[in-house]
Design an enzyme around this catalytic site. Structure first.
Site, mmCIF file in Angstrom:
data_model
loop_
_atom_site.group_PDB
_atom_site.id
_atom_site.type_symbol
_atom_site.label_atom_id
_atom_site.label_comp_id
_atom_site.label_asym_id
_atom_site.label_seq_id
_atom_site.Cartn_x
_atom_site.Cartn_y
_atom_site.Cartn_z
ATOM 1 N N CYS A 191 22.315 15.536 49.015
ATOM 2 C CA CYS A 191 20.998 14.988 49.115
ATOM 3 C C CYS A 191 19.862 15.810 49.726
ATOM 4 O O CYS A 191 19.126 16.233 49.053
ATOM 5 C CB CYS A 191 20.912 13.734 50.091
ATOM 6 S SG CYS A 191 21.360 13.917 51.825
ATOM 7 N N HIS A 241 6.304 5.682 58.889
ATOM 8 C CA HIS A 241 7.430 4.801 58.822
ATOM 9 C C HIS A 241 7.320 3.795 57.552
ATOM 10 O O HIS A 241 6.406 2.909 57.871
ATOM 11 C CB HIS A 241 7.896 4.563 60.151
ATOM 12 C CG HIS A 241 8.733 5.270 60.772
ATOM 13 N ND1 HIS A 241 8.334 6.332 61.420
ATOM 14 C CD2 HIS A 241 10.012 5.300 61.088
ATOM 15 C CE1 HIS A 241 9.070 6.934 62.319
ATOM 16 N NE2 HIS A 241 10.250 6.579 62.040
#
Length: 249
Positions: A191, A241
């Site tokens: 990743c 977030h």
């Protein structure tokens, strides 16, 4: 209680350099932990998915034991990295290969999702990133690279002793990496390596360090106000977030 099958699989979960809910065994116990160092209640902000811009780096953590294993090994609140490519999708390297995933699915499956932005990204860089993603979709995951990275993640602590000058630390990391990783094929990615390579292909490398040496934790430490694990060309700006859960179970 962990089943015998999960106990046998635990070493693989703990050794992985990246973990997401796509990778976790759905039959494993689902655990959530409170990540005190990275949350909107600690100076952060909550954002919606439409606040993302192409090229944003999305770091996340899943509630499963695989993600928790990665976070324990890397001492980080995140275990997975993906690249926002626009149109409500991220591109990512997971165990069944490089894929595109809807941000909505990412938010449904992960417990923590936070975005960072390179301040110098321009349209030309986005175009090259998308070309790179198009060329690599479906390519196999670099499972061997992840497995070899595990002992390196532990041994690299020797290079990160306090007050070690950055050039010496980088040389130490590169040397240990050469010993642990050896000569591996570079056409497969896990990743964080996938995200780093996308930026390199775009002509905007985040660091000169070998992508195979870096984990999602290293990308997190490239944020403004943090101390990067390896020298970064540009600090990443915190965007916000998209999701955060404080629940402990």
């Amino acid at each position: 209680m962990l089943s015998r099958r999960h106990l046998l699989a635990l070493p693989a979960w703990l050794l992985a350099g990246c973990a997401t809910s796509v990778w976790d065994d759905p039959g494993a116990p689902q655990l959530r932990v409170q990540d005190l160092g990275l949350n909107p209640g600690n100076g952060g902000v909550a954002i919606a998915a439409d606040a993302l811009a192409p090229g944003d780096i999305v770091l996340s953590a899943a509630p499963g034991i695989g993600s928790i294993g990665v976070r324990l090994v890397t001492l980080s609140p995140v275990s997975h990295a993906s690249l926002y490519v626009g149109d409500g999708e991220v591109a990512e390297a997971v165990t069944h290969g490089i894929q595109r995933r809807r941000v909505a699915a990412l938010l449904e499956e992960e417990s923590t999702v936070v975005a960072f932005r390179h301040p110098a990204v321009q349209a030309a860089h986005i175009h090259r990133m998308r070309e790179f993603v198009g060329q690599t979709i479906g390519r196999p995951y670099d499972l061997m690279g992840v497995m070899l990275q595990a002992p390196f993640t532990v041994d690299r602590r020797l290079c990160e002793v306090p007050l070690m000058p950055a050039p010496l630390r980088d040389a130490c990391l590169q040397g240990l990496g050469a010993v642990h990783l050896g000569v591996l094929r570079n056409d497969r990615f896990f990743c964080s390596a996938f995200v780093l390579e996308a930026y390199r292909q775009a002509g905007l490398p985040l660091t000169d360090a070998d992508p195979r040496l870096l984990s999602p934790a290293d990308l997190l430490h490239m944020r403004e106000g943090d101390v990067p694990s390896v020298r970064a060309h540009q600090s990443l700006r915190y965007v916000g977030h998209l999701k955060f859960q404080l629940a402990v179970s």
